[in-house]
Write an enzyme that holds these catalytic residues in place. Structure first.
Site, short mmCIF file in Angstrom:
data_model
loop_
_atom_site.label_atom_id
_atom_site.label_comp_id
_atom_site.label_asym_id
_atom_site.label_seq_id
_atom_site.Cartn_x
_atom_site.Cartn_y
_atom_site.Cartn_z
CB SER A 118 -0.98 -0.03 1.19
OG SER A 118 -1.96 0.97 1.07
CG MET A 119 2.06 5.55 2.14
SD MET A 119 1.51 6.64 3.48
CE MET A 119 3.07 6.99 4.27
#
Length: 402
Positions: A226-227
């Site tokens: 994700s991030m």
């Protein structure tokens, strides 16, 4: 994938998909997820908490008196549901329900780890404190390749069990999964917020990992979820000890997930977010949160993990997480950039490429783009509906690359 539940709340639906995905490695049951979701009032954070906490408490209670294998399985699912229970509460960091559910989630996962061969909790020295995580040791003798893993904006090191840690161990990899600053164990109990210079974090994690004689120092890879798809490449740009990096999914500019929700371009948002006062922007954000469940959740959680007092301060900080200014071009090791073709957060549009493709286009070293599609049931953010498919392709790439 078609939205099957919470049709007016994309964020609630994604978090439900996320739990469906964990079924692949024993982290949930289909019936438990459906029945629990059916008790939730759409858009109601308290209702979400109460439903998942109830399911988690029931399972943990059963696990306490179950036989060993049954207890392990129940604790693993309870850990997932406890983590889900506190997920939407971070807009009020003083809410006592947060630490209760989080601590129970970790406690249940530790009960699981006690019965998993070759898996142990670890404490990694970091700036005079410690980062918490888990070391999955591959069976057999001799130095083995190591995959270091971390999550992103909201995921935990425990959740990495389902995103590739268990899969790596059974394929002959050592895996070190950890929470960095801003991530659950670091923010819940140490107050460590996110930082942009992620190489500062990864460097100390590698110091710890490479002290293990069972690790092959020439075959160390880093994976971010994700991030983490912007954090891991950032670390790789400045960390020469990495032999490969994997971005699940690739992110060039984390703020790309926010720009599309606001009526200005990136430069205007940055200017207004950094202003001492901007009542118009504050009113716009308030209205946007009322209309957009993703923005509502992101700003509340973002204040918590970035150490921001206001939504504008969170945005000002969040817009610093990018690979512009020649950072992406500094990466010399092979990079696998994963892409979800219907990503809730990082999709592009007719005029702007998706974040994975923006990252891929800026890389100048060896690189591979791996797209996951609707036809495969893998098109959601981080391929949460197809975790065995995703981990298989990622580890096959690592095998070939390392």
């Amino acid at each position: 994938m078609k939205q099957l539940l919470f049709e007016d709340d994309a964020q609630f639906w994604f978090e439900t998909q996320r739990m469906f995905g964990h079924i692949s490695y024993g982290g949930a049951e289909f019936g438990e997820v459906v029945v629990t979701a059916s008790r939730i009032e759409p858009g109601d954070y308290d209702s979400w908490h109460d439903a998942w906490l109830s399911t988690a408490e029931r399972l943990a209670g059963e696990a306490a008196t179950a036989h060993p294998i049954s207890a392990r399985d129940a604790y693993l699912r309870a850990s997932t549901y406890y983590r889900a229970a506190e997920f939407f509460l971070h807009g009020n960091p003083d809410d006592p329900r947060i630490d209760y559910a989080y601590d129970r989630s970790v406690e249940c996962f530790h009960r699981v780890v006690e019965s998993l061969p070759g898996v142990e909790p670890v404490e990694i020295p970091y700036d005079g404190q410690v980062l918490h995580g888990y070391f999955y040791r591959a069976p057999g003798a001799g130095p083995r390749p190591l995959l270091v893993m971390h999550n992103g904006f909201d995921g935990s090191s425990e959740e990495l069990h389902f995103f590739g840690a268990a899969a790596g161990q059974e394929r002959g990899y050592h895996v070190l999964a950890f929470d960095g600053p801003g991530q659950p164990s670091a923010i819940h109990h140490s107050g460590l917020v996110f930082r942009t210079d992620w190489e500062h974090v990864v460097g100390q994690v590698l110091d710890f990992a490479l002290a293990d004689p069972g690790v092959d120092p020439a075959k160390v890879a880093l994976l971010g979820v994700s991030m983490g798809g912007v954090l891991a490449p950032r670390a790789a740009a400045f960390e020469p000890r990495l032999a490969a990096v994997v971005a699940v999914d690739g992110v060039f500019d984390a703020a790309g997930s926010v720009v599309g929700m606001l009526p200005w371009d990136r430069e205007e948002i940055v200017r207004r977010a950094n202003a001492a006062e901007d009542p118009e922007f504050d009113a716009l954000l308030a209205g946007g949160k009322a209309e957009n469940p993703v923005l509502r959740w992101a700003t509340g959680h973002g204040r918590y993990v970035m150490g921001a007092a206001t939504d504008r301060e969170f945005l000002a900080k969040y817009f610093e997480y990018h690979l512009d200014g020649g950072v992406a071009e500094r990466i010399t090791c092979p990079v696998l950039v994963c892409e979800a073709t219907d990503d809730l957060f990082f999709n592009g549009d007719a005029e702007t490429p998706s974040e994975p493709r923006r990252l891929y286009e800026r890389l100048t070293g060896p690189k591979t783009l791996l797209s996951f599609t609707t036809e495969e049931g893998a098109d959601a953010h981080c391929h949460v509906g197809a975790q065995r498919l995703a981990t298989a392709r990622i580890y096959d790439w690592l095998d070939d690359t390392l």
